[in-house]
Design an enzyme around this catalytic site. Structure first.
Site, mmCIF file in Angstrom:
data_model
loop_
_atom_site.group_PDB
_atom_site.id
_atom_site.type_symbol
_atom_site.label_atom_id
_atom_site.label_comp_id
_atom_site.label_asym_id
_atom_site.label_seq_id
_atom_site.Cartn_x
_atom_site.Cartn_y
_atom_site.Cartn_z
ATOM 1 N N THR A 154 0.789 -1.089 -0.112
ATOM 2 C CA THR A 154 -0.028 -0.061 0.077
ATOM 3 C C THR A 154 0.848 1.206 0.118
ATOM 4 O OG1 THR A 154 -0.095 0.172 2.394
ATOM 5 C CG2 THR A 154 -1.722 -1.215 1.428
ATOM 6 N N ASP A 155 0.099 2.422 -0.288
ATOM 7 C CA ASP A 155 0.932 3.652 -0.122
ATOM 8 C C ASP A 155 0.118 4.601 0.674
ATOM 9 O OD1 ASP A 155 -1.118 4.899 -1.844
ATOM 10 O OD2 ASP A 155 0.403 4.568 -3.698
ATOM 11 N N GLN A 156 0.637 5.828 0.890
ATOM 12 C CA GLN A 156 0.024 6.871 1.725
ATOM 13 C C GLN A 156 -1.535 7.165 1.128
ATOM 14 O OE1 GLN A 156 2.481 10.273 2.057
ATOM 15 N NE2 GLN A 156 1.400 11.371 0.639
ATOM 16 N N MET A 157 -1.834 6.531 -0.158
ATOM 17 C CA MET A 157 -3.155 6.984 -0.472
ATOM 18 C C MET A 157 -4.281 6.103 -0.166
ATOM 19 S SD MET A 157 -4.129 7.975 -4.406
ATOM 20 C CE MET A 157 -5.756 8.854 -4.562
#
Lengths: 147, 147, 147, 147
Positions: free
Chosen positions: D20-23
């Site tokens: 995952t990423d910060q979005m």
């Protein structure tokens, strides 16, 4: 009216050991990571920080499509240069283009490693499509007229 | 009172090409990714989804420390097994331990690839330290007394 | 005889979006990738390219152990500095140490994000333990006497 | 002659926190990693191990082009299914296609997350283009005639 070169950015990246695979070259998905690094620098060249666009305006560049053509493999410790520019944009979406090559010298440009494109839609934090806020439009080369 | 085996989980992982490096083996940072996969399965073995703990309770397991001892290299397409358990826990923190080995057979366990530990503190979404909510305490083996 | 500062290197890294996770900060395994970037620059500061050590001498720095203590989270687009040095070395192994902090100003050093260590053994391409070739010993601070 | 369904494979993947990423969703480059996992399983469905093709025959599937269309974001702990098949192949190259969707139920298939393609050329260890060895041709659906 003088011709104005459309803005582009150049990002220098040193290939990490982590980015190689057992074939001895950079794993193909990492080129998309380098494209993202190019995109972030392009935003700075256009006049804003992508981080602020997310934090202050709640606008995100969601990726709708990505493609990459691999021409020559990058290797550990190579210095690569990602050249990035806006290929097309309107208030709803933007297409960003990339050319990734080995760092060369002023006399001899480095070999092209890959070229690619990403297509983005502007969305809110909850992934609803939004229009690019007016303050960013000129930077993306989007005319102020309705679109 | 009967002895109760402390819960542990086993996670099976097929080594990806992306996880190898030019030395022909798995890059060392990826063992920490496998530990995370083990941790998520341990939570399920303990009786909850880590995803729900984040979403419903706003409690996150921030990593304060990680260590790994590498004994034998994993290679592409190997099947590895991550065994995970709570080494120590109180209302403020938890230490999780891992043993990563090649998948073996019932008769012959696979070779140990790595062992490791992570120490976590419980925090809120904005990284303030919090106490583990009561409903999770028994699952982590934390006594219900004040601590 | 003048005191000679033991060599160290500083590596500047711009945090990539790819390196963040859904907690909004850098995923913990990526600090080990940054340590590797620091290690490669340390070799250059010591006077050789790690790439050449692998290619020309067939000597590899296999990771035997890694640990990291996380003190403060790094975020997207932060500039971080990895300071790297040889903590201990002999002809069989080397311990490398790292301090990762936010880039600061000459007046005000940036906050420490993490500290860590990796322990390496020198091996051949087929993972047999070897002695560090003589030409590298002084660079690692290994005395030329038998060890 | 009975119709024979062209072989395809299904790969189940549990989304990792690392992906995952910060979005709050899976970072876009990771879909290419999942495609690779699909490719490896497709080889098994076709009747061979990609690992052996590299080790025993010295033939590698170098990526010449990759593209992905992102339709709906995957999230942490989702179970996704990668369906993979040979779209086109001859003795020089192969195009592999992918459909990535959320795991569903027999009654209700999961939502499509992404679709993509990769184009590969067969190369030797030193990246010289080679012909697919005869023993693999039928598996890729390549006619035995000269090509």
């Amino acid at each position: 009216m003088p011709f104005r070169m459309p803005p582009q950015s150049e990002t220098r990246i040193r290939v990490r050991y982590a980015e190689t695979d057992q074939m001895g070259v950079v794993y193909y998905a990492n080129y998309l990571v380098w494209m993202e690094a190019g995109r972030v620098d392009l935003c700075k060249a256009l006049g804003f920080n992508y981080r602020d666009m997310e934090l202050d305006d709640g606008v995100f560049l969601a990726v709708a499509e990505a493609s990459c053509r691999y021409r020559f493999p990058a290797r550990f410790d190579d210095e690569v240069v990602v050249r990035t520019w806006v290929e097309q944009a309107n208030t709803r979406m933007a297409i960003i283009a990339y050319e990734i090559r080995l760092a060369g010298t002023p006399e001899q440009p480095g070999r092209t490693l890959a070229t690619g494109q990403t297509r983005h839609v502007f969305v809110s934090r909850d992934f609803q499509r939004v229009r690019l806020p007016e303050k960013y439009r000129a930077m993306f080369g989007v005319a102020e007229t309705r679109s």
